[in-house]
Design a protein around this motif. Structure first.
Motif, PDB file in Angstrom:
ATOM      1  N   ASP A  77      -5.570  -1.179  -5.053  1.00  0.00           N
ATOM      2  CA  ASP A  77      -5.034  -1.728  -3.808  1.00  0.00           C
ATOM      3  C   ASP A  77      -6.042  -2.676  -3.181  1.00  0.00           C
ATOM      4  O   ASP A  77      -7.149  -2.265  -2.835  1.00  0.00           O
ATOM      5  N   GLU A  78      -5.636  -3.923  -3.027  1.00  0.00           N
ATOM      6  CA  GLU A  78      -6.506  -4.961  -2.456  1.00  0.00           C
ATOM      7  C   GLU A  78      -7.836  -5.013  -3.183  1.00  0.00           C
ATOM      8  O   GLU A  78      -8.904  -4.858  -2.595  1.00  0.00           O
ATOM      9  N   GLU A 129      -6.877   1.233  -0.582  1.00  0.00           N
ATOM     10  CA  GLU A 129      -7.295   0.142   0.301  1.00  0.00           C
ATOM     11  C   GLU A 129      -8.328   0.715   1.272  1.00  0.00           C
ATOM     12  O   GLU A 129      -8.154   1.807   1.802  1.00  0.00           O
ATOM     13  N   SER A 147       0.835  -1.213   0.000  1.00  0.00           N
ATOM     14  CA  SER A 147       0.000   0.000   0.000  1.00  0.00           C
ATOM     15  C   SER A 147       0.860   1.250   0.000  1.00  0.00           C
ATOM     16  O   SER A 147       0.567   2.216  -0.708  1.00  0.00           O
TER      17      SER A 147
END
Ligand SMILES: Nc1ncnc2c1ncn2[C@@H]1O[C@H](COP(=O)(O)OP(=O)(O)O)[C@@H](O)[C@H]1O
Ligand SMILES: [Mg+2]
Lengths: 289, 244
Positions: free
Chosen positions: B159-160, B86, B44
């Motif tokens: 992100d994720e 995220e 991240s």
């Protein structure tokens, strides 16, 4: 019937409180700034009008066309170049800076105008009133002030809901980083919020000046009412602030009906009561997780 | 053709902690690059630094041949970098539709509109007036992706991506990714689901404690190599799975 009259007067006064407090609410809601100079900014608006009216030959009723834009520009610059750097070094610093701004404004006004009170002469509006029935009479000035308050609050709301910049001002209040990630310069948006706050409080100051005598040191007293309206309504909620202003206005007029001293005390008692039973106000901004 | 994104010798500190350590990375237009690694590996931090949310302590970031290392976040969005962070980061008090419209704040030209996003996630159509905080985590993730696309990015940082998404929604996104990419979008993807990442990415990097332990094409990497890089051991222990 006289109770009804008092309530109507209270609502009219409440509109003024709400107009005064909405900028306080906005700055807190958007960038967590508690502006201790808010009341002094309103007072400064009156004094700028006092200087500009003879200089520009614009009648007092219309002087807002100069004063409000000037304060919006001032608000933008104050946020961008004074409050923003302090925000970057912590909330306490910001609080101290607004406190300092309050003291500076007060002292500049004292220096220039001495301790004299001023009011704005809006002509026949002050003396005449609308006789609704034998018991109910509404001063035209109060009606005009309520009208101005409503128009300004609705315009503010429309700006926040409908426009590209207004939408992002609400967005940055929810999540600063996400606002940056859609391409917004949050410093600009914060300054826009401050411009709106200074513009609305200048309006409130002018209304106040038309209503009563304003002295250079009156700012903190108005600030107290503003805070109370904001807290009763719920921090950061614009419509809550309007409701809070109305509650304070009605408490003031009903209180002074019983006893003039109670008129200045009852709103504060109502505030303390609300704080005790609803510490987060009646329309708290929902915490975003 | 030169790289769309070129990260050179990038290091990022959080105070004393060096979360990213001399990472080199390129993403070309029309390519998906995956970043894998355990929790706390620095994925991240790397993506957020590329987006401009952290300042690197060393190294440079070039976008489209231009040094963007010192640019603020909003200038990078204007240049065409979009991050889906995220944890989604919705504008909770705004309607779903206003969240998407806010995504177009940078006024970059391109094909994306609210209707296009609704085509991608049809359920948004009926719920566009709801406030975003009322959505489930997976739904918010979909809106966050839509909001990022609304800026018509040339580089999309995810992100994720799969965190909280329903299998159906996830399937949709992975189905459209190749389409987006074939139109010239570059994607840098952080993914928990290693198998998923390997299946869509042209190249994959594995981070361990901020360091690049492994880089290559999925077809060239063996599972045991990946496990070793992921967990920092010779042999992967099943019990060291991610806490998420
Ligand atoms: N804002 C921050 N402040 C301080 N430490 C952070 C911050 N963000 C991440 N870290 C630390 O940096 C390391 C890398 O975190 P992160 O980049 O979130 O890893 P990942 O996304 O791979 O799980 C972790 O040790 C984490 O605790
Ligand atoms: Mg992470």
């Amino acid at each position: 019937m006289t109770i009804l009259n008092d309530i109507i007067q209270g609502i009219l006064l409440g509109g003024l409180f709400a107009l005064f407090a909405c900028g306080l609410s906005l700055m807190f809601g958007v960038m967590d700034v508690i502006n201790l100079a808010h009341g002094d900014v309103a007072v400064a608006g009156v004094y700028l009008a006092v200087v500009l009216i003879p200089a520009s030959h614009i009648p007092a009723l219309w002087i807002f066309v100069l004063v409000v834009p000037a304060f919006m520009i001032g608000g933008y610059l104050v946020q961008r170049y004074l409050l923003q750097p302090s925000l970057d070094s912590g909330a306490i610093t910001t609080l101290l800076v607004t406190f300092g701004l309050s003291i500076v404004l007060e002292n500049v006004l004292l220096e220039v105008f001495t301790a004299n009170s001023y009011s704005l002469n809006v002509g026949s509006l002050v003396s005449s009133s609308w006789q609704v029935s034998s018991q109910i009479s509404v001063p035209y000035l109060d009606l005009v002030i309520l009208g101005v308050a409503i128009v300004v609050l609705v315009a503010l709301q429309l700006f926040l809901v409908r426009t590209r910049t207004g939408r992002l001002v609400r967005a940055v209040a929810d999540d600063r980083e996400a606002a940056e990630l859609v391409g917004a310069n949050y410093r600009h948006l914060f300054a826009v919020a401050a411009a709106l706050a200074f513009g609305t409080v200048a309006f409130a100051g002018l209304a106040l000046g038309a209503y009563t005598q304003v002295s250079p040191t009156a700012g903190p007293t108005y600030l107290l009412y503003g805070f109370e309206a904001v807290v009763i309504g719920g921090l950061g909620s614009l419509w809550g602030t309007l409701a809070g202003g109305l509650v304070l206005g009605v408490a003031t007029t009903l209180g002074s009906q019983v006893d003039p001293n109670l008129g200045s005390m009852l709103p504060h008692l109502v505030f303390l009561f609300v704080l005790a039973v609803r510490p987060r106000g009646f329309f708290p901004k929902r915490a975003v997780t | 053709m030169s790289a769309l994104l070129e990260v050179s010798d990038l290091s990022v500190h959080h105070g004393q902690l060096e979360a990213v350590r001399s990472v080199d990375l390129t993403v070309t237009a029309g390519e998906i690059v995956a970043m894998i690694g355990a929790n706390g590996a620095g994925k991240s931090t790397l993506l957020r630094t590329i987006a401009g949310l952290h300042t690197p302590s060393r190294g440079t970031i070039h976008f489209d041949g231009r040094d963007v290392t010192g640019l603020p976040v909003h200038a990078r969005v204007a240049a065409g970098i979009a991050l889906v962070p995220e944890g989604r980061h919705m504008f909770g008090s705004l309607s779903v539709e206003d969240n998407l419209i806010a995504g177009a704040y940078s006024r970059r030209r391109g094909p994306w509109t609210v209707d296009k996003v609704v085509e991608l996630f049809p359920w948004i159509g009926e719920r566009r007036r709801q406030q975003a905080w009322q959505l489930s985590g997976g739904e918010q993730q979909a809106v966050a992706i839509g909001r990022a696309l609304m800026s018509n990015p040339r580089l999309l940082l995810l992100d994720e991506l799969s965190l909280g998404l329903s299998p159906i929604a996830l399937g949709r996104i992975y189905a459209v990714l190749p389409e987006l990419v074939s139109a010239g979008l570059g994607v840098l993807l952080v993914e928990q689901d290693v198998a998923q990442a390997l299946s869509v990415a042209a190249r994959v990097h594995c981070l361990l404690e901020g360091r690049q332990r492994l880089s290559g094409r999925p077809s060239e990497l063996s599972m045991s190599e990946i496990e070793a890089a992921y967990f920092g051991t010779g042999r992967a222990a099943a019990s060291v799975g991610e806490a998420q």
